[in-house]
Design a protein around this motif. Structure first.
Motif, mmCIF file in Angstrom:
data_model
loop_
_atom_site.group_PDB
_atom_site.id
_atom_site.type_symbol
_atom_site.label_atom_id
_atom_site.label_comp_id
_atom_site.label_asym_id
_atom_site.label_seq_id
_atom_site.Cartn_x
_atom_site.Cartn_y
_atom_site.Cartn_z
ATOM 1 N N ASP A 182 0.897 -1.081 0.017
ATOM 2 C CA ASP A 182 -0.143 0.090 0.137
ATOM 3 C C ASP A 182 0.776 1.247 0.038
ATOM 4 N N ARG A 183 1.891 1.302 0.700
ATOM 5 C CA ARG A 183 2.829 2.389 0.793
ATOM 6 C C ARG A 183 3.647 2.568 -0.336
ATOM 7 N N VAL A 184 4.070 1.724 -0.833
ATOM 8 C CA VAL A 184 4.905 1.810 -2.199
ATOM 9 C C VAL A 184 3.855 2.346 -3.084
ATOM 10 N N ILE A 185 2.724 1.893 -3.415
ATOM 11 C CA ILE A 185 1.759 2.398 -4.103
ATOM 12 C C ILE A 185 1.326 3.883 -3.866
ATOM 13 N N THR A 186 1.295 4.234 -2.816
ATOM 14 C CA THR A 186 1.230 5.723 -2.313
ATOM 15 C C THR A 186 2.313 6.491 -2.701
ATOM 16 N N VAL A 435 -2.822 4.875 7.279
ATOM 17 C CA VAL A 435 -3.957 4.020 6.728
ATOM 18 C C VAL A 435 -5.186 4.940 6.638
ATOM 19 N N PRO A 436 -5.715 4.864 5.268
ATOM 20 C CA PRO A 436 -6.774 5.751 5.138
ATOM 21 C C PRO A 436 -8.021 4.927 5.755
ATOM 22 N N ALA A 437 -8.801 5.943 6.344
ATOM 23 C CA ALA A 437 -10.174 5.429 7.041
ATOM 24 C C ALA A 437 -10.924 4.533 5.988
ATOM 25 N N GLY A 441 -17.932 -2.575 6.041
ATOM 26 C CA GLY A 441 -17.934 -3.653 4.905
ATOM 27 C C GLY A 441 -16.719 -3.502 3.945
ATOM 28 N N GLN A 442 -15.900 -2.506 3.956
ATOM 29 C CA GLN A 442 -14.901 -2.468 3.019
ATOM 30 C C GLN A 442 -13.525 -3.065 3.535
ATOM 31 N N PRO A 443 -12.801 -3.650 2.654
ATOM 32 C CA PRO A 443 -11.577 -4.361 3.359
ATOM 33 C C PRO A 443 -10.802 -3.299 3.895
ATOM 34 N N LYS A 444 -9.888 -3.559 5.040
ATOM 35 C CA LYS A 444 -8.900 -2.802 5.404
ATOM 36 C C LYS A 444 -7.879 -2.412 4.500
ATOM 37 N N GLY A 445 -7.022 -1.497 4.517
ATOM 38 C CA GLY A 445 -5.860 -1.027 3.863
ATOM 39 C C GLY A 445 -6.288 -0.478 2.672
ATOM 40 N N GLY A 446 -4.929 -0.188 1.787
ATOM 41 C CA GLY A 446 -5.077 0.556 0.668
ATOM 42 C C GLY A 446 -5.370 -0.364 -0.541
ATOM 43 N N ARG A 450 -6.343 -4.407 -0.497
ATOM 44 C CA ARG A 450 -7.736 -4.721 -1.094
ATOM 45 C C ARG A 450 -7.619 -5.762 -2.008
ATOM 46 N N PHE A 451 -6.766 -5.718 -3.060
ATOM 47 C CA PHE A 451 -6.288 -6.433 -4.191
ATOM 48 C C PHE A 451 -6.083 -7.884 -3.741
#
Length: 458
Positions: A182-186, A435-437, A441-446, A450-451
């Motif tokens: 997630d942080r690499v993508i960010t 980590v974004p809120a 029901g949405q998977p945690k993380g970026g 989620r992928f």
């Protein structure tokens, strides 16, 4: 720097010293007209790649090939850059992240380059092609699942598909755990968007990944680089990863977007394979348009112009590929004779995997959305007004919405491999990205978390 229209039909020059600017909306709207004007000045011409940043731009195919294949006379170490050393380049210039020195293979010469390059090429050689295709297809399926059920049946290809797809593929190939991915993508996304602190986020994530692989090695690109016989330090591994990420994401996203738009255009001949659209993109719309800074080791005469020692010389892959002098014998050239991947000792080490990802991405889009079409004509699409890349800004699509979610994908088979990339700096010490809120029901993380959850059927 605002440019006034030139009623003579020639591109407007920079008021500072009359150079043609290779940035801004006028250049972005019609770069071919700019290259045509520059060709009238010879095989190379002075241009500005940013305010107060002058370089010599090579537009001739033959001259570009000569420079790319002559590392003894034209070196890549930008610490030689006269104007930078003399304080004539603004400290906040947008050219510095692209042209400033980095301790990686891209900016190295001689034995140092050979050592770093060998570690990269040997690591990339472990890429399993079948797994790479499956991973690209799974990444494509995931992204398409996010927008294909949109009731209006509309989406924007670049932001929803072309840009995130390489990031998902590379995060997996580098062996990133979800949170680090997630942080690499960010970080890498922020670098190309100009987000403050993005390079620190990327550097921190990669430093953490390297530390993890010291204790938990895997069959991935990061580990391959770390255990290579070249014995790279952790800092060297980090900078090679930054190079791979940078040069393998934005250019590949541009290739996917342009190839898709070409294939969907009204002018595309029926029956031509997807590979032809990717080849045409690499020839006519080189994703890395102007780059590969070289520094003459001594004054060199080129087509009546003197290239001064240690003044930057950039290759216009976009102009060279469309050099009118090529048209006479274009049919005799190999389809791979374009310069989109460079040439010589610094040619892209991952051109074959990159081509495979681009073809698979376009193919997946057409297979999953068989009636997809563009909402505007190809010639009306807007291009990014930057000297470095030839990338579409928006590709509006329409399609029949999918009512049923796609099936859970097959999980990629074991060994991992890796892929290619280009510049900016990374600072190893950096705090984790917040980590974004998440909504209920949405998977945690970026995005990568989620992928990964989607891949596991969670």
């Amino acid at each position: 720097m605002n440019q006034q229209p030139d009623t003579s039909g020639r591109p407007a020059g920079c008021p500072a010293h009359g150079n043609v600017p290779l940035y801004g909306p006028e250049f972005g709207s019609d770069p071919e007209r700019v290259y045509e004007h520059l060709r009238s000045m010879g095989p190379s011409a002075p241009v500005d790649v940013a305010p107060d940043v002058q370089v010599e731009l090579v537009t001739s195919y033959d001259a570009s090939l000569y420079i790319l294949q002559n590392p003894a006379s034209f070196v890549r170490d930008s610490r030689r850059w006269n104007a930078l050393n003399e304080g004539r380049v603004p400290a906040d210039s947008p050219a510095l992240p692209m042209m400033g020195y980095r301790p990686n293979a891209l900016f190295s010469d001689g034995a140092a380059h050979a050592r770093l390059r060998q570690a990269v090429t040997d690591s990339l050689a472990t890429v399993d092609q079948a797994r790479l295709v499956r991973l690209t297809q799974n990444s494509a399926d995931y992204l398409i699942s996010l927008f294909s059920t949109e009731p209006r049946g509309e989406a924007e290809l670049m932001g929803a598909y072309a840009q995130p797809l390489p990031l998902l593929v590379f995060s997996e190939l580098f062996g990133c755990p979800p949170e680090i991915g997630d942080r690499v993508i960010t970080g890498i996304s922020g670098i190309f968007e100009g987000t403050a602190g993005a390079d620190q986020i990327l550097g921190g994530a990669l430093a953490e990944l390297i530390a993890l692989k010291r204790h938990q090695p895997g069959q991935d690109l990061t580990t391959r680089l770390m255990v290579h016989s070249a014995r790279l330090t952790d800092e060297e591994v980090l900078h090679q990863l930054v190079t791979l990420l940078s040069g393998g994401t934005a250019p590949l996203a541009a290739a996917i977007g342009t190839s898709s738009a070409l294939y969907l255009s009204d002018d595309w001949p029926t029956g031509l394979p997807i590979e032809e659209a990717v080849v045409k993109t690499l020839w006519k719309y080189a994703p890395i348009a102007n780059y590969a800074g070289h520094y003459p080791t001594q004054d060199v005469e080129l087509g009546g112009r003197t290239l001064k020692a240690n003044d930057p010389v950039l290759i216009s892959f976009a102009a060279a590929n469309n050099d009118p002098k090529l048209t006479e014998h274009r049919e005799q050239l190999s389809a791979k004779a374009h310069l989109a991947f460079g040439a010589g000792p610094h040619a892209c080490p991952a051109k074959d995997p990159a081509f495979m990802i681009a073809v698979t991405a376009v193919e997946s889009l057409l297979n999953r959305l068989p009636d997809v079409e563009m909402r505007v004509a190809f010639k009306e699409l807007d291009w990014a007004p930057t000297p470095w890349s030839r990338s579409l800004l928006d590709v509006p699509l329409r399609f029949t919405p999918r009512a049923v979610p796609p099936a859970t994908p097959a999980r990629p088979a074991a060994p991992r491999s890796d892929q290619a990339a280009l510049p900016p700096s990374a600072v190893p010490q950096a705090p984790p990205a917040p980590v974004p809120a998440q909504s209920a029901g949405q998977p945690k993380g970026g995005m990568f978390s989620r992928f990964v959850s989607w891949m596991r059927g969670e």
